[in-house]
Design an enzyme around this catalytic site. Structure first.
Site, PDB file in Angstrom:
ATOM      1  N   CYS A   1       7.870  -7.325  -6.869  1.00  0.00           N
ATOM      2  CA  CYS A   1       8.142  -5.888  -6.933  1.00  0.00           C
ATOM      3  C   CYS A   1       6.988  -5.200  -7.644  1.00  0.00           C
ATOM      4  O   CYS A   1       6.062  -5.838  -8.156  1.00  0.00           O
ATOM      5  CB  CYS A   1       9.458  -5.608  -7.657  1.00  0.00           C
TER       6      CYS A   1
ATOM      7  N   CYS B   1       6.063  -6.222 -11.211  1.00  0.00           N
ATOM      8  CA  CYS B   1       5.210  -7.408 -11.344  1.00  0.00           C
ATOM      9  C   CYS B   1       3.737  -7.004 -11.274  1.00  0.00           C
ATOM     10  O   CYS B   1       2.906  -7.463 -12.064  1.00  0.00           O
ATOM     11  CB  CYS B   1       5.517  -8.417 -10.246  1.00  0.00           C
TER      12      CYS B   1
ATOM     13  N   CYS C   1      14.560  -2.628 -12.818  1.00  0.00           N
ATOM     14  CA  CYS C   1      14.072  -3.309 -11.607  1.00  0.00           C
ATOM     15  C   CYS C   1      14.490  -2.593 -10.317  1.00  0.00           C
ATOM     16  O   CYS C   1      13.674  -2.339  -9.434  1.00  0.00           O
ATOM     17  CB  CYS C   1      14.581  -4.748 -11.568  1.00  0.00           C
TER      18      CYS C   1
ATOM     19  N   ASP D   1      -2.851  18.535  21.155  1.00  0.00           N
ATOM     20  CA  ASP D   1      -3.938  18.805  22.092  1.00  0.00           C
ATOM     21  C   ASP D   1      -3.351  18.644  23.503  1.00  0.00           C
ATOM     22  O   ASP D   1      -2.325  17.977  23.666  1.00  0.00           O
ATOM     23  CB  ASP D   1      -5.074  17.808  21.853  1.00  0.00           C
TER      24      ASP D   1
ATOM     25  N   ASP E   1      -6.572  12.787  20.619  1.00  0.00           N
ATOM     26  CA  ASP E   1      -7.002  11.495  21.139  1.00  0.00           C
ATOM     27  C   ASP E   1      -7.885  10.719  20.176  1.00  0.00           C
ATOM     28  O   ASP E   1      -8.348   9.632  20.494  1.00  0.00           O
ATOM     29  CB  ASP E   1      -7.705  11.653  22.491  1.00  0.00           C
TER      30      ASP E   1
END
Length: 711
Positions: free
Chosen positions: A16, A19, A363, A405, A602
């Protein structure tokens, strides 16, 4: 003084964000360490290290002291150890699994002694607790001396030792056992979250069939070089990105793009690493080495995205930084205030204070956001939705307007024949003769006419001699019955008079945004062919789905107003046409004043607009530019992917708030029951462990997001 060098490690046991914070704080205290980047999702750390001030071995030992297992890519001993890969190691073979077994045995032995010799029960539980707590106490001390004094191990160790001091030895032992089980469950859940990356890694075969001088040999994928030719048999996966040089077969790209329908591949077509050849035998010229193919870039992108913190995650980190010390102060007040000011029993309130301490463990709260973000990113990658970080994933769900677009985004990007109107002969006659004239042209309109003739399986007449092009006007070729031209209406009007009804048909089709060409033999008009860059098949339903989500849509295009109106009316989208690049940027800036804006393009000519928008999404079919330009990219070149992105982001944001509610709600409930003496110590630690498991399990639900829709 030697210059700093890069040091990378794989660190097992990080489950997690807390840590990662412990390791990061420890590294900050070491001299000569800079540019610290710790990722719990990848179980990795990268730092810049001045080895004259701190050796790699010192770094390694410091991480080990915190309870993690580092694997160094360049250890100072000189031996090179292979970095571990994502593995499916059984839980009992891991460090935390072995610790659970050991702690469980200690508790079991104490339980047996307590039932066989009741008078020795208290001592047995005390000894079991003292032995079992040693690994956690060591980690607590290491964390405290490395810059993380208020770690979860600190809270648990204080509570367990405090319970021993007030004679609650059995509960102390249960607290330690449940804490060890909770850590193991976090490890298992974190492994599930990493499964998305492992699944991508498994897509690429480990070997390939390379062909040289007519000889086929089996080689490792890493040995393939650009322009090598590989043979891909039916059922095999393509070993790396490349171009088909022989064969015409269908390739299943679902593992890479999420596209469920096999895609036909002819000579010259691009194929992705990990795609499956469904029939026949392909020969592919490699265009990217293994480390730089589409799958590798996707894996790298997802890992980087998971390592980057979303705004919500940064907020939670800041909150937890003062939350834990504040929780310890509250626990101390629970212990001291009632006995001192209200005559309460010290043992009772110490017990309740220790329970409060366990309930306050952060936690579940700390993991609530990163677990959801990591699952959301992995779920997107499985469906060809690539998102570059938690910030982008969060922003997508808050978008108010999406600007599209037109060419290549809402439309196919190339013209198609929409109408064939014969004035002499049949539709097929007109189309076949036009295709004969345009046989060798590279002009998009001519190519489209040729493709339409092929689609109708027409026999194209032979031409005599090469075609002659009049730029911007017409192409003329000699066929069996004379010279035939395919040209613009203006060219036709220059050659002959056009009847009024024909002129009206031309004007009507041009009003629909179509380009009209005229087929003429000599000076006789034989037919009209209309072409248009048609909307993608899924564009209209995708825009409808976005509107149902409450997201406004607008088309920004530099194309002429007539063509834009025709496409816009077909799709039901607002239009801003004839926009020069600076005008398009100004329009996006105006829309941003009303809320976050996403720009869909694009990934090539739309780069400035993609960068200006709150979030840029590239529809690039997996091209390098599409993967690198925008904040997100759609490997499945479909407009519906935009709606899928928004839905995934909204689901992730909802999951985050559910997790926060679960974490804080359970703590609030158990805090109340603790103060009234209902909650025991083992229930308190179970509340924290349970909240962590619930939050993680809830986040993992996102891994299956969209699977039903994709079927």
């Amino acid at each position: 003084m030697a210059a700093s060098s890069a040091l990378k490690m794989k660190i097992e046991g990080m489950d997690c964000a807390a840590c990662a914070i412990k390791i990061e704080n420890a590294m900050k205290r070491l001299p000569g360490v800079s540019d610290i980047n710790v990722s719990y999702s990848q179980e990795s750390m990268a730092i810049m290290l001045d080895e004259d001030r701190t050796s790699p071995r010192t770094v390694e030992e410091k991480i080990k002291a915190l309870g993690f297992t580092p694997f160094v890519a360049n250890p100072d001993a000189g031996a090179t150890r292979k970095l571990p890969e994502y593995s499916d190691q059984a839980w009992w073979k891991g460090k935390k699994g072995r610790l659970v077994i050991f702690t469980g045995l200690m508790f079991a032995v104490a339980w047996i002694i307590a039932h066989l010799i009741p008078d020795w029960g208290q001592a047995a539980y005390s000894i079991a607790a003292l032995i079992a707590i040693v690994p956690f106490a060591r980690r607590a001390i290491a964390g405290a001396t490395s810059g993380t004094p208020f770690s979860i191990e600190t809270l648990m160790s204080v509570a367990a030792i405090g319970a021993l001091l007030i004679g609650a030895a059995e509960e102390s032992a249960v607290v330690i056992l449940l804490f060890a089980v909770g850590e193991l469950l976090e490890t298992i859940a974190a492994g599930r979250a990493r499964a998305g990356i492992k699944a991508l890694i498994d897509l690429v075969p480990r070997s390939a069939l390379r062909e040289r001088d007519g000889v086929v040999e089996k080689v490792a994928v890493e040995e393939l070089m650009i322009d090598n030719v590989v043979v891909v048999r039916p059922g095999d996966r393509v070993p790396s990105d490349g171009k088909v040089i022989q064969g015409f077969f269908e390739v299943n790209e679902a593992p890479v793009t999420g596209e469920s329908v096999p895609v036909a591949k002819d000579v010259g077509a691009n194929v992705y690493a990990g795609s499956i050849n469904t029939n026949g035998e392909l020969r592919v010229a490699i265009s990217h080495v293994a480390a730089d193919n589409t799958i590798s870039r996707i894996i790298h992108m997802v890992e980087e995205a998971q390592a980057s913190k979303a705004p919500m995650a940064r907020l939670i980190d800041r909150f937890s930084a003062w939350y834990t010390p504040a929780a310890m102060v509250v626990a101390a007040l629970v212990i001291v205030v009632p006995p001192v000011f209200f005559g309460g029993d010290w043992t009772t309130w110490i017990y309740r204070g220790l329970s409060t301490l366990l309930i306050a463990c952060p936690c579940a709260l700390v993991i609530s956001t990163p677990a959801a973000i990591a699952s959301g990113l992995a779920a997107g990658a499985r469906r060809g939705l690539l998102i570059k970080g938690g910030a982008a994933l969060e922003t997508l769900g808050k978008v108010k307007t999406i600007a599209f677009d037109k060419t290549g985004t809402l439309t196919r990007g190339r013209p198609q024949v929409t109408d064939v109107i014969p004035l002499v002969g049949t539709e097929n006659d007109v189309l076949a003769r036009a295709a004969a004239v345009e046989r060798n042209t590279s002009h998009p309109l001519g190519v489209a006419i040729g493709e339409a003739a092929i689609a109708r399986d027409l026999t194209v007449p032979a031409s005599f001699g090469g075609a002659k092009a009049t730029p911007g006007k017409a192409v003329t070729a000699r066929l069996k019955n004379g010279f035939v031209s395919v040209g613009s209406p203006r060219y036709a009007a220059e050659q002959t008079s056009i009847e009024e009804n024909v002129s009206d048909r031309i004007a009507a089709m041009e009003a629909e945004g179509k380009t009209v060409v005229v087929l003429m033999t000599g000076k006789v008009i034989e037919g009209l062919i209309a072409l248009r860059d048609e909307p993608r098949d899924d564009a209209a339903p995708a825009l409808r789905r976005l509107r149902e989500m409450g997201v406004a849509t607008v088309m920004l295009t530099g194309d002429n107003q007539r063509t834009a109106n025709a496409i816009g009316s077909t799709l039901g989208i607002d239009i801003k046409a004839e926009l020069l690049p600076d005008a398009k940027l100004a329009e996006i800036a105006r829309l941003k004043e009303q809320g976050p804006v996403a720009m869909i393009g694009d990934g090539i000519n739309d780069a400035p607009a993609l960068a200006t928008a709150s979030i840029g999404v590239a529809m690039g079919g997996g091209t390098d530019v599409a993967l690198e330009t925008a904040d997100a990219a759609l490997l499945r070149d479909r407009v519906m992917g935009v709606a899928d992105l928004i839905a995934l982001s909204k689901a992730t944001l909802g999951n985050i708030w559910q997790n926060i509610g679960l974490a804080l709600g359970l703590k609030a409930i158990f805090l109340g029951t603790t103060l009234f003496g209902v909650t025991t110590l083992w229930m308190a630690i179970l509340a924290d462990t349970g909240a962590t498991v619930l939050v993680t399990a809830n986040a993992l639900r996102l891994l299956s997001h969209g699977r039903r829709d994709a079927k």
